[in-house]
Scaffold this motif. Structure first.
Motif, short mmCIF file in Angstrom:
data_model
loop_
_atom_site.label_atom_id
_atom_site.label_comp_id
_atom_site.label_asym_id
_atom_site.label_seq_id
_atom_site.Cartn_x
_atom_site.Cartn_y
_atom_site.Cartn_z
N LEU A 287 0.83 -1.21 0.00
CA LEU A 287 0.00 0.00 0.00
C LEU A 287 0.87 1.26 0.00
CD1 LEU A 287 -2.85 -0.66 2.61
CD2 LEU A 287 -3.19 -0.06 0.21
N ASN A 288 1.87 1.25 0.85
CA ASN A 288 2.75 2.42 0.98
C ASN A 288 3.46 2.73 -0.33
OD1 ASN A 288 3.88 4.49 2.67
ND2 ASN A 288 5.79 3.33 2.70
N GLN A 289 3.84 1.69 -1.06
CA GLN A 289 4.50 1.89 -2.34
C GLN A 289 3.56 2.56 -3.35
OE1 GLN A 289 5.77 -2.04 -3.50
NE2 GLN A 289 7.28 -2.20 -1.84
N HIS A 290 2.30 2.16 -3.31
CA HIS A 290 1.34 2.70 -4.28
C HIS A 290 0.78 4.06 -3.85
CE1 HIS A 290 1.30 -0.79 -6.85
NE2 HIS A 290 0.98 -1.60 -5.84
N LEU A 291 0.55 4.24 -2.57
CA LEU A 291 -0.08 5.47 -2.09
C LEU A 291 0.91 6.61 -1.95
CD1 LEU A 291 -2.47 3.98 0.63
CD2 LEU A 291 -3.08 4.77 -1.67
N ARG A 292 2.18 6.28 -1.75
CA ARG A 292 3.24 7.29 -1.64
C ARG A 292 2.90 8.37 -0.61
NH1 ARG A 292 6.74 6.50 -5.93
NH2 ARG A 292 5.89 5.20 -7.62
N GLN A 293 2.37 7.92 0.51
CA GLN A 293 2.03 8.76 1.65
C GLN A 293 0.95 9.80 1.35
OE1 GLN A 293 5.54 10.29 3.62
NE2 GLN A 293 6.53 8.28 3.64
N GLN A 294 0.21 9.58 0.26
CA GLN A 294 -0.91 10.48 -0.03
C GLN A 294 -2.08 10.22 0.93
OE1 GLN A 294 -1.78 11.02 -4.44
NE2 GLN A 294 -0.32 9.33 -4.56
N ILE A 295 -2.19 8.98 1.40
CA ILE A 295 -3.27 8.57 2.28
C ILE A 295 -2.67 7.82 3.46
CG2 ILE A 295 -5.33 7.11 2.49
CD1 ILE A 295 -5.81 7.58 -0.50
N PRO A 296 -2.99 8.18 4.70
CA PRO A 296 -2.41 7.50 5.86
C PRO A 296 -2.93 6.07 6.01
CG PRO A 296 -4.05 9.09 6.57
CD PRO A 296 -3.85 9.31 5.10
#
Length: 344
Positions: free
Chosen positions: A287-296
């Motif tokens: 998830l972190n790879q795809h969201l790139r910290q856009q969403i917690p």
């Protein structure tokens, strides 16, 4: 006094798991009502953070499922959680699945449950939230919403919309639970056009409610640990497209690989605790790879000590939640996790 839990646990574990669950929660409530919570409250280290823009005193929360109906909010808040999530609640009251429906696997520090969203209905839960001191004092309370068992899966969106509308005025944030394995076909909502339609409908309704109540209530999605990378990629894109405010990773697993051969391992239901730790962390990392910290991301699954909580943060989570770990470790787990995350 909190360190007495290892001595009390064998007695609790001599009971049926669900009986012990209710006994423990009622005991906590009596302790709170008698003003004796200081006897069991751990020494929690608070370090102010935020959850989807909401200020929280620390990054350790209570996962949904422990207090399904909001009956124990104040007693649980006394243990030092930074935020509390209650539910899953459904539009109508329902009894859940037949007993027995909760099983301990002590050798794996795990639980299997097939509760089936047993709850008194969303209206009863909202009333209890309003009456709680924690709510009145501005405590952060998430409301976890689901669909009724008798609602056909093709009409599930209607149940989620009812839940969203009903809890919106009182919730600090709202979690959409589409990942429980204990409601027939529910997990199908995690993929394809079904998820697209659900999130589009909820996002649209959220904007209407935001105008109606003049407040923005974050909307989060709770997903399973059994998703593959392609499914996680699809979910991530939809989270961004519909501006969903956060994601909880993860719910229980249907895998039995980590507990094969243990007593109760073949029981149907969701497996939680230590066996789901790595699977949960994998989902968080992807998830972190795809969201790139856009969403917690809120990390949950298999946290049994402070190091486990820190591992969730290192994987990409911003906050964590605990549930099964409390059954095995007691209130001291909250202190251990807040200490570890204060140094993260």
């Amino acid at each position: 006094m909190m360190n007495l839990y290892p001595l009390i646990r064998p007695w609790l574990f001599s009971m049926d798991a669900e009986t012990a669950h209710h006994f423990t929660l009622n005991s906590l409530k009596r302790t709170h009502d008698w003003g004796l919570s200081s006897l069991i409250r751990p020494s929690v280290i608070n370090k102010t953070s935020n959850l989807c823009g909401i200020a929280i005193p620390n990054r350790v929360g209570l996962a949904a499922g422990l207090d399904k109906d909001g009956k124990y909010i104040d007693a649980l808040a006394d243990l030092g959680f930074g935020f509390i999530e209650i539910g899953t609640v459904t539009p109508l009251a329902q009894p859940g699945n037949p007993l027995p429906r909760m099983f301990r696997l002590p050798h794996a520090q795990a639980l299997i449950n097939r509760m089936g969203f047993n709850n008194d209905g969303v209206l009863a839960c909202v009333d209890r939230v309003k009456q709680s001191r924690f709510y009145k004092n501005g405590g952060v309370i998430g409301l976890n919403i689901g669909k009724n068992a008798q609602t056909p899966i093709e009409e599930a969106v209607n149940d989620y919309l009812i839940g969203l509308r009903t809890v919106y005025p009182v919730a600090s944030y709202i979690t959409v639970n589409i990942s429980s394995p204990n409601t027939k076909n529910l997990r199908a909502l995690q993929s394809g056009d079904d998820l697209d339609h659900l999130l589009a409908s909820l996002a649209k309704e959220k904007q209407i409610l935001r105008q109606q109540y003049q407040k923005s209530c974050p909307l989060l999605l709770k997903i399973a640990p059994d998703l593959d990378d392609e499914q996680i990629d699809h979910i991530s894109k939809l989270l961004i497209r519909y501006e969903i405010d956060g994601v909880i990773a993860t719910n229980t697993t249907i895998s039995r690989e980590k507990v094969a051969g243990l007593k109760y391992s073949e029981e149907t239901g969701g497996l939680s605790g230590q066996p789901v730790f790595e699977a949960s962390n994998r989902v968080i990392r992807v998830l972190n790879q795809h969201l790139r910290q856009q969403i917690p991301i809120i990390g949950v699954g298999g946290i049994l000590n402070g190091a486990d909580a820190k591992a969730k943060i290192n994987a990409g989570a911003h906050c964590v939640q605990v549930y099964t770990g409390l059954i095995y470790k007691g209130p001291q787990l909250i202190a251990d996790c807040t200490l570890a995350l204060s140094q993260a």
